[in-house]
Scaffold this motif. Structure first.
Motif, PDB file in Angstrom:
ATOM      1  N   GLU A  60       0.862  -1.189   0.000  1.00 55.14           N
ATOM      2  CA  GLU A  60       0.000   0.000   0.000  1.00 55.14           C
ATOM      3  C   GLU A  60       0.889   1.227   0.000  1.00 55.14           C
ATOM      4  OE1 GLU A  60      -3.604   1.975   2.729  1.00 55.14           O
ATOM      5  OE2 GLU A  60      -2.871  -0.050   3.139  1.00 55.14           O
ATOM      6  N   GLY A  61       0.407   2.309  -0.622  1.00 56.30           N
ATOM      7  CA  GLY A  61       1.155   3.557  -0.632  1.00 56.30           C
ATOM      8  C   GLY A  61       1.988   3.740  -1.887  1.00 56.30           C
ATOM      9  N   HIS A  62       2.689   4.887  -1.921  1.00 55.93           N
ATOM     10  CA  HIS A  62       3.437   5.252  -3.129  1.00 55.93           C
ATOM     11  C   HIS A  62       4.766   5.922  -2.769  1.00 55.93           C
ATOM     12  CE1 HIS A  62       0.105   4.432  -5.921  1.00 55.93           C
ATOM     13  NE2 HIS A  62      -0.673   4.849  -4.926  1.00 55.93           N
ATOM     14  N   ILE A  63       5.718   5.789  -3.704  1.00 60.97           N
ATOM     15  CA  ILE A  63       7.006   6.478  -3.613  1.00 60.97           C
ATOM     16  C   ILE A  63       7.139   7.361  -4.844  1.00 60.97           C
ATOM     17  CG2 ILE A  63       9.511   6.216  -3.469  1.00 60.97           C
ATOM     18  CD1 ILE A  63       9.019   3.354  -2.425  1.00 60.97           C
ATOM     19  N   PHE A  64       7.352   8.658  -4.620  1.00 55.26           N
ATOM     20  CA  PHE A  64       7.528   9.601  -5.722  1.00 55.26           C
ATOM     21  C   PHE A  64       8.950  10.152  -5.686  1.00 55.26           C
ATOM     22  CE2 PHE A  64       3.036   9.645  -4.648  1.00 55.26           C
ATOM     23  CZ  PHE A  64       2.414   9.612  -5.889  1.00 55.26           C
ATOM     24  N   PHE A  65       9.569  10.234  -6.856  1.00 56.09           N
ATOM     25  CA  PHE A  65      10.907  10.813  -6.969  1.00 56.09           C
ATOM     26  C   PHE A  65      10.878  11.861  -8.073  1.00 56.09           C
ATOM     27  CE2 PHE A  65      15.408  10.751  -8.430  1.00 56.09           C
ATOM     28  CZ  PHE A  65      16.000  11.155  -7.240  1.00 56.09           C
ATOM     29  N   ARG A  66      11.169  13.097  -7.689  1.00 55.03           N
ATOM     30  CA  ARG A  66      11.080  14.228  -8.630  1.00 55.03           C
ATOM     31  C   ARG A  66       9.711  14.280  -9.294  1.00 55.03           C
ATOM     32  NH1 ARG A  66      17.189  13.677 -11.218  1.00 55.03           N
ATOM     33  NH2 ARG A  66      18.197  15.185  -9.846  1.00 55.03           N
ATOM     34  N   GLY A  67       8.683  13.993  -8.501  1.00 55.14           N
ATOM     35  CA  GLY A  67       7.314  14.095  -8.975  1.00 55.14           C
ATOM     36  C   GLY A  67       6.788  12.890  -9.718  1.00 55.14           C
TER      37      GLY A  67
END
Length: 247
Positions: A60-67
């Motif tokens: 569950e959830g998310h990882i964002f890198f530079r949007g």
């Protein structure tokens, strides 16, 4: 200062066991973040998940890198985007020299073939700054290296690859006082307003050389306390027991 990494409600499991329970974290360019906590709290799990280690499953959830949402990207693609992880226990790799390993990685990540002699000069300079014997460049990766030299080799890779986000997993463990100073000096040389650092450490000594902008206390797979550098002193004075009630 711009957002570099954003983690939203991250839940991570290995097999049937959930190790991280809803992590939220934002790292901006120019910042130094320290993650502290007891053994088994999930600190290494968090960094390995950001790096895309397939042993860990995001449920569950998310990882964002530079949007960009990188939650489902493979490790090599995350590395190409500028994410680097220094391992807590670097392994040896027979048959591949340290120089060839780092030169190949630099070529792949930068998208430009590294010319031999300019690269040799750069590597020699970085090894000198780390007080590493130049002969280690021609030796198989970490093969026969002491624990301290393996940790320095991780920082050597960071300095040459020059990632946008460097994550250091107890890089200072097993280092003597002089080695900690050398490693800290190279971390400071790497760090600019255009990149960011996440450091896991049990030793406040390193954080005195590389002061964190933000400190996160991780216990039981949850971030239970956040603050500035003053939180390091609080942990040093009272330990982690004072935060366990907040799990």
């Amino acid at each position: 200062m711009s957002e570099l990494l954003r983690i939203e409600n991250l839940h991570v499991s290995v097999g049937e066991k959930e190790l991280l329970h809803g992590i939220n974290l934002t790292v901006n360019s120019g910042e130094v973040h320290a993650i502290m906590g007891v053994n088994g709290a999930g600190k290494s799990t968090l960094l390995h998940t950001i790096m895309g280690n397939p042993a860990y499953t995001v449920t569950e959830g998310h990882i964002f890198f530079r949007g960009e949402d990188i939650t489902d990207l493979t490790t090599d693609k995350r590395a190409r985007k500028g994410i680097f992880l220094s391992f807590q226990s670097p392994v040896s790799v027979a048959g591949i020299t340290t120089e060839n390993f780092i030169r190949t990685a630099k070529s792949i990540i930068s998208g430009k073939q590294q010319r031999l002699f300019p690269f040799k000069r750069l590597m020699k300079q970085r090894m000198t700054e780390l007080a590493m014997d130049e002969s280690y460049a021609g030796r198989y990766l970490n093969d026969g290296f002491s624990g301290g030299e393996r940790k320095k080799n991780e920082i050597l890779q960071m300095r040459i690859l020059d990632p946008a986000l460097a994550m250091l997993d107890e890089t200072d463990s097993g280092l003597d006082v002089d080695a900690v100073r050398i490693v800290a000096d190279n971390i400071r040389k790497y760090h600019t307003e255009n990149n960011a650092l996440i450091m896991i450490t049990h030793l406040n000594q390193l954080l005195k050389f590389v002061p964190p902008d933000k400190v996160h206390v991780l216990i039981g797979g949850r971030i239970v306390k956040e603050g500035g550098a003053e939180l390091v002193d609080e942990i040093e004075d009272h330990g982690f027991d004072a935060f366990k009630s907040e799990v």
